[in-house]
Design a protein around this motif. Structure first.
Motif, PDB file in Angstrom:
ATOM      1  N   PHE A  86      28.917  28.447  40.013  1.00 43.65           N
ATOM      2  CA  PHE A  86      28.352  28.816  38.719  1.00 43.65           C
ATOM      3  C   PHE A  86      29.353  29.566  37.845  1.00 43.65           C
ATOM      4  N   SER A  87      30.363  30.148  38.476  1.00 41.30           N
ATOM      5  CA  SER A  87      31.391  30.828  37.680  1.00 41.30           C
ATOM      6  C   SER A  87      32.284  29.830  36.950  1.00 41.30           C
ATOM      7  N   LEU A  88      32.272  28.559  37.374  1.00 41.39           N
ATOM      8  CA  LEU A  88      33.098  27.545  36.736  1.00 41.39           C
ATOM      9  C   LEU A  88      32.680  27.313  35.287  1.00 41.39           C
ATOM     10  N   PHE A  89      31.399  27.536  34.987  1.00 41.26           N
ATOM     11  CA  PHE A  89      30.946  27.400  33.599  1.00 41.26           C
ATOM     12  C   PHE A  89      30.233  28.672  33.136  1.00 41.26           C
ATOM     13  N   ASP A  90      30.726  29.813  33.642  1.00 43.07           N
ATOM     14  CA  ASP A  90      30.191  31.108  33.225  1.00 43.07           C
ATOM     15  C   ASP A  90      30.605  31.380  31.781  1.00 43.07           C
ATOM     16  N   CYS A  91      29.631  31.617  30.933  1.00 42.90           N
ATOM     17  CA  CYS A  91      29.902  31.800  29.501  1.00 42.90           C
ATOM     18  C   CYS A  91      29.997  33.266  29.095  1.00 42.90           C
ATOM     19  N   ARG A  92      29.944  34.177  30.064  1.00 41.25           N
ATOM     20  CA  ARG A  92      30.040  35.591  29.724  1.00 41.25           C
ATOM     21  C   ARG A  92      31.461  35.907  29.253  1.00 41.25           C
ATOM     22  N   GLY A  94      23.733  20.893  31.087  1.00 39.37           N
ATOM     23  CA  GLY A  94      22.305  20.919  30.762  1.00 39.37           C
ATOM     24  C   GLY A  94      21.809  19.570  30.295  1.00 39.37           C
ATOM     25  N   ALA A  95      22.617  18.888  29.453  1.00 39.43           N
ATOM     26  CA  ALA A  95      22.227  17.559  28.963  1.00 39.43           C
ATOM     27  C   ALA A  95      22.195  16.550  30.102  1.00 39.43           C
ATOM     28  N   ALA A  96      23.187  16.615  30.997  1.00 40.26           N
ATOM     29  CA  ALA A  96      23.234  15.668  32.118  1.00 40.26           C
ATOM     30  C   ALA A  96      22.056  15.877  33.070  1.00 40.26           C
ATOM     31  N   MET A  97      21.733  17.135  33.369  1.00 39.83           N
ATOM     32  CA  MET A  97      20.603  17.422  34.254  1.00 39.83           C
ATOM     33  C   MET A  97      19.303  16.870  33.676  1.00 39.83           C
ATOM     34  N   THR A  98      19.104  17.052  32.372  1.00 44.62           N
ATOM     35  CA  THR A  98      17.869  16.577  31.740  1.00 44.62           C
ATOM     36  C   THR A  98      17.830  15.057  31.691  1.00 44.62           C
ATOM     37  N   ILE A 146      19.020  13.091  33.911  1.00 46.66           N
ATOM     38  CA  ILE A 146      18.678  12.637  35.262  1.00 46.66           C
ATOM     39  C   ILE A 146      17.212  12.888  35.569  1.00 46.66           C
ATOM     40  N   VAL A 147      16.741  14.090  35.283  1.00 42.77           N
ATOM     41  CA  VAL A 147      15.374  14.480  35.632  1.00 42.77           C
ATOM     42  C   VAL A 147      14.358  13.892  34.646  1.00 42.77           C
ATOM     43  N   GLN A 148      14.799  13.606  33.406  1.00 45.07           N
ATOM     44  CA  GLN A 148      13.936  13.053  32.360  1.00 45.07           C
ATOM     45  C   GLN A 148      12.830  14.032  31.954  1.00 45.07           C
ATOM     46  N   SER A 149      13.140  15.329  32.009  1.00 46.52           N
ATOM     47  CA  SER A 149      12.170  16.336  31.586  1.00 46.52           C
ATOM     48  C   SER A 149      12.900  17.619  31.235  1.00 46.52           C
ATOM     49  N   SER A 150      12.928  17.960  29.948  1.00 40.42           N
ATOM     50  CA  SER A 150      13.576  19.214  29.551  1.00 40.42           C
ATOM     51  C   SER A 150      12.782  20.414  30.047  1.00 40.42           C
ATOM     52  N   SER A 151      11.459  20.281  30.142  1.00 37.81           N
ATOM     53  CA  SER A 151      10.638  21.392  30.642  1.00 37.81           C
ATOM     54  C   SER A 151      10.987  21.708  32.094  1.00 37.81           C
ATOM     55  N   ALA A 152      11.176  20.661  32.913  1.00 38.70           N
ATOM     56  CA  ALA A 152      11.535  20.876  34.316  1.00 38.70           C
ATOM     57  C   ALA A 152      12.912  21.524  34.431  1.00 38.70           C
ATOM     58  N   VAL A 153      13.865  21.065  33.628  1.00 40.11           N
ATOM     59  CA  VAL A 153      15.213  21.639  33.683  1.00 40.11           C
ATOM     60  C   VAL A 153      15.198  23.088  33.191  1.00 40.11           C
ATOM     61  N   THR A 154      14.444  23.354  32.136  1.00 41.18           N
ATOM     62  CA  THR A 154      14.339  24.735  31.652  1.00 41.18           C
ATOM     63  C   THR A 154      13.691  25.625  32.711  1.00 41.18           C
ATOM     64  N   GLY A 155      12.686  25.100  33.403  1.00 36.94           N
ATOM     65  CA  GLY A 155      12.074  25.853  34.501  1.00 36.94           C
ATOM     66  C   GLY A 155      13.082  26.152  35.591  1.00 36.94           C
ATOM     67  N   LEU A 156      13.945  25.181  35.915  1.00 35.62           N
ATOM     68  CA  LEU A 156      14.985  25.394  36.917  1.00 35.62           C
ATOM     69  C   LEU A 156      15.995  26.432  36.437  1.00 35.62           C
ATOM     70  N   ILE A 157      16.344  26.389  35.158  1.00 33.74           N
ATOM     71  CA  ILE A 157      17.280  27.382  34.601  1.00 33.74           C
ATOM     72  C   ILE A 157      16.673  28.775  34.703  1.00 33.74           C
ATOM     73  N   LEU A 172      20.350  24.758  25.557  1.00 35.90           N
ATOM     74  CA  LEU A 172      20.712  23.914  24.412  1.00 35.90           C
ATOM     75  C   LEU A 172      21.051  22.503  24.880  1.00 35.90           C
ATOM     76  N   GLY A 173      21.759  22.405  26.002  1.00 35.50           N
ATOM     77  CA  GLY A 173      22.088  21.089  26.551  1.00 35.50           C
ATOM     78  C   GLY A 173      20.863  20.308  26.971  1.00 35.50           C
ATOM     79  N   SER A 174      19.873  21.015  27.549  1.00 34.28           N
ATOM     80  CA  SER A 174      18.646  20.323  27.962  1.00 34.28           C
ATOM     81  C   SER A 174      17.904  19.775  26.752  1.00 34.28           C
ATOM     82  N   ASN A 175      18.006  20.464  25.600  1.00 33.20           N
ATOM     83  CA  ASN A 175      17.394  19.956  24.371  1.00 33.20           C
ATOM     84  C   ASN A 175      18.028  18.631  23.936  1.00 33.20           C
ATOM     85  N   ILE A 176      19.324  18.507  24.147  1.00 34.63           N
ATOM     86  CA  ILE A 176      20.000  17.249  23.805  1.00 34.63           C
ATOM     87  C   ILE A 176      19.650  16.165  24.826  1.00 34.63           C
ATOM     88  N   GLY A 177      19.628  16.523  26.103  1.00 34.57           N
ATOM     89  CA  GLY A 177      19.360  15.543  27.159  1.00 34.57           C
ATOM     90  C   GLY A 177      17.990  14.914  27.061  1.00 34.57           C
TER      91      GLY A 177
END
Length: 828
Positions: free
Chosen positions: A422-428, A448-452, A454-465, A484-489
């Protein structure tokens, strides 16, 4: 006097949009309360890291001691707990609790805090063996102090290792004991105690080793093969003969069962998605008949469209399903592109409902909701109650799945492997008050876009986040770009649904993509507009949400992620609401209209099957079109009989094939609709509608009979008497009136139209008998030939049978539109 509102409304759209954007950017400054500039009031002294270190006597500790000075919590105007700001330029003093220990800091013992309110010092251990304490005070704030423990004379290696469940650690846990000169001590007992284990089978191989000639004491941990989690080991040194001892040093080890983790995580995600589906299906069945009313709202104005999209998505718990439905509406000609864009804006707001629900800690209601849902489902007799039970059951599954995911994530939150990933894409920001690294931000958005996708649900990905953020694996800085990526996905679903549709439907899918991409672009730009070193958008979220998410130990991260998700989508809708026309223009240029065929309307739109009330409406509309086509055939056939000139063979055959195709398509569409969850009233409509379609097809067959009679009349040069022609014209006009009334009844279910059609049908039957009697008398008197008489009787018979089929349709029309409860199901 001209009001501000009037002057603003009269501004050009660009200026009005710019004013809104500037207002939203400046809003956090208003929400930040009265605080401005550096904090000066001191309220907290916090040790961030570097405590409880151990090392050889006289040696320097490997990690610096980090201390932070904070002011009181500052709340925003919109509430929340607020957060404490760092206080710079504060004197911090370090002194040993017992000077005889020899413990000291390297360099000055009194240091000023930096701009981030922090002080970093290196500690040198004293010569005396055992526990040593360093006292931290603020000379300007008497009474505010902290005491930190260090251990001199021992070194530890093999701490914080990670292994697969069932394996031993890669290297033994080693405690090295040395005297005040740093020389190793041999024969010193070291006591290891396993104080916590995630399973029952984990064990230490050696509990009481003694140090060897090099001063080392070893033990090894064998982990439980079935458990994932943290092992805690206490190491104590006690040698009464040498009079040396220390309090326990706490060590940790981590074990990971990959199979169990994947099953738990994916199982939790699956249950979460299943719960969403149960909630969505149940709510659609309860609210399905009312979707037509919401559809009627779309045509009012863009604000009503946003409201309708928000409500529909909130009901069906899926922005993807809502946008697919919108694509279907546009493809079926029920919505224009601009109306669809407003609904899409609202769908993005409605999808945040799920994230808001799961961000609250409602795990305790999961099993009661599931139990109550199952009990209601078994006991309920009414369909509405059963669907409400389905909603309740899905609600429970939603939180049960969320709990499973959160439990799995919390279990591995401290694992170096996961922390590194997770540190590979740490935005802090790399330094306090710095800027977010752009490559990491873009990487998080892509993930985030790729995960959504695959899963075909932004709500599910947001829940996972939210689950990852709550467990500590994700910080708020990273969670927002992922969201934001899940919104695009989530736009991929509508894009796929638009394949094979008309140009307007494809443009509406592109509008969804452009809306989310453009919103993400300006939000990324706002990441680099800061307030007190924090991105302005994140600052606003923190001000209106309880908990200090930017503290060293973040508070209430899940609620902050949900608030950010909602706030972004609301802001996006508000900002783009005045720009519906430019967005539509852009979509029309991305997907241009090449010809009239690309704008063809598909009334029986497959994507509308998930909205049964609307699908039935479309079926009725198509049946009405089919009836109009059939009547055109009847009209052509009768005129050919009257004029003894058969109509164009090609046109007539084309319309006949069109009627046959419509019968097949409508019947197939209704059969597919029966596979969906239908209410009792909707289930009753389908058989009646299929019977109507069959009657319309039979009307087309009788039109073909009339055309055949016209050919016979032309081939045999048959002439009807003046009286016969008058009778046929009168009968045809009567049937024409009946067809008009029947079509009105089928379209709107008007009882007056039905009554008129049935009344005319009775008159047609009476005239048939009268005309047949008149025909017999003309034959007896020799006023017409036998051949013409046969054609005459067949024409009357076909017109009468057409009236019979029209009567069948008119009788069923009220049943199609209304049932026992008097609720109109569909109206065009």
């Amino acid at each position: 006097m001209v009001s501000w509102f009037t002057r603003t409304a009269s501004c050009p759209p660009r200026r009005f949009f710019g004013a809104r954007f500037l207002f939203l950017v400046c809003l956090p400054l208003l929400l930040g309360g009265c605080h401005s500039g550096p904090e000066t009031e001191i309220a907290q002294l916090v040790v961030r890291s570097g405590a409880d270190q151990c090392g050889l006597p006289g040696g320097e500790c490997p990690k610096p001691l980090v201390v932070e000075v904070l002011g009181p919590r500052r709340r925003g105007l919109l509430g929340g707990k607020g957060w404490a700001h760092p206080v710079p330029q504060v004197r911090v003093r370090f002194a040993p609790a017992d000077p005889a220990d020899g413990l000291e800091v390297v360099g000055d013992s009194e240091v000023l805090t930096n701009a981030a309110g922090m002080v970093r010092v290196t500690v040198r251990l004293g010569k005396k063996f055992g526990d040593q304490y360093l006292k931290i005070t603020l000379p300007d704030v008497p009474g505010l102090s902290r005491t930190v423990r260090f251990i001199s004379g021992i070194q530890v290696s093999g701490n914080k290792q990670e292994a697969l469940a069932g394996d031993v650690l890669h290297t033994p846990i080693t405690v090295t004991v040395a005297d005040e000169n740093g020389d190793p001590l041999q024969g010193v007992p070291v006591y290891f105690t396993l104080v916590h284990a995630p399973g029952k089978k984990g064990e230490l191989e050696v509990l009481q080793p003694v140090t060897d000639a090099e001063g080392n004491a070893f033990t090894q941990l064998r982990t439980d093969p079935h458990a994932t989690g943290k092992y805690e080991i206490l190491a104590e040194v006690s040698d009464p003969t040498r009079k040396i001892w220390t309090r326990g040093v706490r060590l940790t080890a981590l074990a990971l069962n990959r199979t169990q983790l994947m099953i738990g995580l994916l199982g939790g995600l699956g249950i979460f998605i299943l719960g969403m589906k149960f909630m969505s299906d149940g709510l659609q069945q309860v609210a399905g008949p009312r979707l037509k009313s919401l559809l009627q709202m779309f045509t009012r104005n863009r604000v009503a469209g946003v409201a309708a999209g928000t409500v529909v998505t909130g009901l069906i718990q899926s922005s993807s399903a809502c946008t697919v439905m919108v694509v279907g509406f546009v493809n079926a000609g029920l919505l224009s592109l601009r109306q669809a864009i407003g609904v899409i804006y609202g769908a993005n707001i409605g999808t945040t409902v799920t994230a808001q629900m799961v961000s609250f800690k409602l795990d305790a209601v999961a099993f009661p909701a599931i139990t109550l849902g199952v009990a209601l489902s078994l006991l309920a007799k009414r369909h509405t109650t059963r669907h409400l039970a389905e909603v309740l059951f899905g609600f429970g599954l939603l939180f049960f799945g969320m709990k499973l995911m959160s439990t799995q994530m919390k279990g591995v939150a401290g694992f170096p492997t996961f922390v590194h990933f997770f540190s590979l894409f740490d935005c802090r920001p790399s330094v306090p008050g710095g800027l977010m690294p752009l490559p990491a931000v873009l990487g998080a958005i892509v993930i985030g876009a790729a995960m959504t996708t695959i899963v075909q649900s932004s709500s599910a990905v947001t829940g996972l986040i939210i689950a990852l953020a709550t467990s500590g694996l994700l910080n708020f800085w990273t969670a927002v770009p992922l969201t934001l990526g899940s919104n695009i996905g989530t736009t991929i679903t509508a894009l796929l649904a638009s394949i094979g549709t008309n140009a307007r439907a494809r443009q509406s899918a592109i509008a969804h993509l452009l809306f989310n991409v453009l919103g993400t672009v300006y939000m990324v730009a706002l990441f680099y507009v800061t307030v007190d070193g924090i991105p302005v958008f994140m600052y606003l979220v923190d001000q209106i949400t309880a908990g200090a998410v930017f503290a060293d130990i973040p508070e209430n991260v899940g609620r902050h992620v949900a608030s950010a998700h909602t706030l972004f989508n609301v802001f996006n809708a508000v900002l783009f609401l005045p720009l519906v026309a430019p967005v539509a223009w852009l979509c029309e240029h991305v997907v241009p209209v090449k010809d009239r065929e690309s704008l063809a309307i598909h009334t029986l739109e497959p994507h509308l099957l998930d909205a049964p009330a609307v699908a039935l409406q479309q079926s009725v509309r198509t049946a009405s079109t089919m009836l109009e086509t059939a009547w055109q055939q009847v009209k052509s056939g009768y005129e050919a009989v009257r004029e003894r000139e058969p109509a164009s063979q090609a046109d007539f055959v084309e319309r006949e094939e069109q009627i046959d195709k419509l019968q097949h398509d409508i019947t197939q569409y209704l059969v597919e609709l029966t596979a969906r969850e239908l209410s009792e009233q909707q289930s009753r409509v389908i058989p009646d509608l299929i019977h109507c379609v069959n009657d319309i097809e039979r009307i087309g067959d009788h039109a073909t009979n009339l055309m055949e009679l016209a050919r016979q009349a032309a081939d045999n040069r048959i002439k009807f008497s003046k009286k016969a022609r008058e009778e046929l014209d009168g009968l045809f006009k009567l049937v024409k009136r009946m067809a008009r009334s029947t079509r009105a009844a089928l379209q709107a279910g008007a009882t007056e139209a039905t009554a008129e059609a049935l009344k005319i049908e009775g008159e047609v039957n009476r005239l048939r008998d009268v005309f047949e009697h008149n025909h017999v008398r003309r034959l007896e008197k020799g006023k017409c030939s036998v051949v013409s008489g046969v054609v005459y009787v067949d024409v009357v018979g076909n017109l009468e049978r057409i009236a019979d089929h029209l009567s069948n349709i008119a009788e069923r029309a009220p049943a199609i539109h209304s049932h026992g409860d008097g609720v109109s199901m569909i109206d065009t």
